[in-house]
Motif scaffolding. Structure first.
Motif: not given
Length: 350
Positions: A5-8, A13-16, A43-49, A79-83
């Motif tokens: 579950x934690x992995x899912x 990847x890469x998003x805040x 972002x300016x190019x339309x990517x999710x942040x 919570x353990x994965x959150x930024x």
């Protein structure tokens, strides 16, 4: 199974990563704010942040303040994965709002948050952050109606109940429900700049930044004393607020000396006659700004301030906003109040 579950929980990847921690008694509108704002930031190019997920101490149906539940798939592994962790308000008998201490489940949940994670609250969610010890010695805010209780339960927190939100770096707090919008836009602005935050605000049809603080939303009528020897003078003054009123005039209405009148007035009302007059004139101006089509100059005259510049000074001091900004916020049909069809101020107030 827990590791699967934690992995899912976060899948991009890469998003805040933003985890919204909800409890029973959730205010549904506050859950929607991070999803609607941070979830739509591009972002300016339309990517999710950001990737925004909802989690709870015990996944499953979470009771809301309304007549429905919200089904939450994720537990505290999020919570353990959150930024960033965002804690909305909740109205439930097991809340720190009433006791000043968290239940064991919330304590264990907060223990899973990594050091350095940004933690934020919306409205009375600040009680949870304070109960977790995250606000000790820091400035914080919460809904103005809960401020006295907050100060009583958490004296080590430097509470400011006049502002919309406070940023203390790794921990942020906001005032009432709508201030959650201000807070999320601020975090977006801090993370990715004004252009991204402004684009989210336009898409959501909210102002990118609101003037003033909670003071503009609080009515503070002066309570009438049970026994009064200055009440007739106050009633007369309220009928003549448009006039320059002197302390001698008020004292004469009660057949008292200025010194006796001033002392009795302060004893009965809790402030000086001059302070009371200023407060009543501000209230009259607020009423006229909300309900009339009068110009700022006319409102200043009718409220007894004499000029628009004097009204602006007093309103800015008391509420943190200009007359035009206050009118745009509170006037019925506010978009039409400027007379030019643009929604922009025409009286010089900013």
């Amino acid at each position: 199974m827990c590791e699967d579950r934690a992995m899912a929980v976060f899948t991009r990847p890469g998003l805040h990563k933003v985890a919204v921690l909800v409890r029973h008694g959730l205010l549904p509108i506050e859950l929607g704010i991070p999803h609607a704002l941070m979830g739509r930031a591009r972002s300016a190019t339309g990517e999710r942040l950001y990737e925004v997920v909802t989690c709870a101490v015990a996944p499953g149906p979470i009771r809301t303040e309304g007549d429905f539940t919200v089904n939450v798939d994720h537990g505290t592994e999020a919570l353990a994965e959150a930024d960033t962790v965002i804690v909305p308000a909740a109205h439930d008998r097991d809340e720190p709002y009433d006791r000043g201490a968290m239940n064991p489940g919330l304590t264990e949940a907060f223990a899973r948050i990594r050091p350095g994670t940004r933690v934020a609250s919306i409205c009375t969610g600040a009680f949870v952050l304070a109960a977790a010890g995250l606000l000790d010695g820091k400035r914080a805010t919460t809904h103005w109606r809960a401020s006295e209780r907050f100060q009583r339960l958490f004296p080590s927190v430097r509470l400011d109940s006049d502002v919309l939100y406070i940023d203390e770096g790794s921990v942020l707090t906001s005032a009432g429900i709508a201030s959650g919008v201000d807070l999320c836009l601020h975090m977006i602005r801090r993370d990715h700049g004004a252009a991204v935050a402004n684009a989210v605000a336009r898409r959501t049809v909210v102002p990118p930044h609101r003037d003033g603080g909670q003071a503009q939303f609080i009515r503070r009528p002066v309570p009438e004393p049970r026994v009064s020897s200055t009440g007739a003078a106050r009633a007369w003054a309220l009928r003549h607020l448009d006039r320059p009123l002197t302390l001698r005039e008020l004292a004469e209405r009660e057949s008292m000396s200025v010194r006796t009148f001033t002392r009795r007035f302060r004893d009965e009302v809790g402030m000086s006659p001059q302070q009371w007059l200023t407060q009543q004139r501000i209230e009259r101006a607020r009423q006229l700004l909300e309900e009339s089509d009068l110009s700022i100059d006319r409102i200043a005259a009718q409220a007894g301030f004499g000029s628009a510049s004097t009204l602006r000074m007093h309103l800015q001091t008391a509420l943190g906003v200009s007359p035009s900004a206050y009118r745009r916020t509170f006037r019925t049909g506010a978009a039409a109040d400027t007379g030019n069809g643009t929604g922009m101020a025409t009286d010089g107030s900013r």
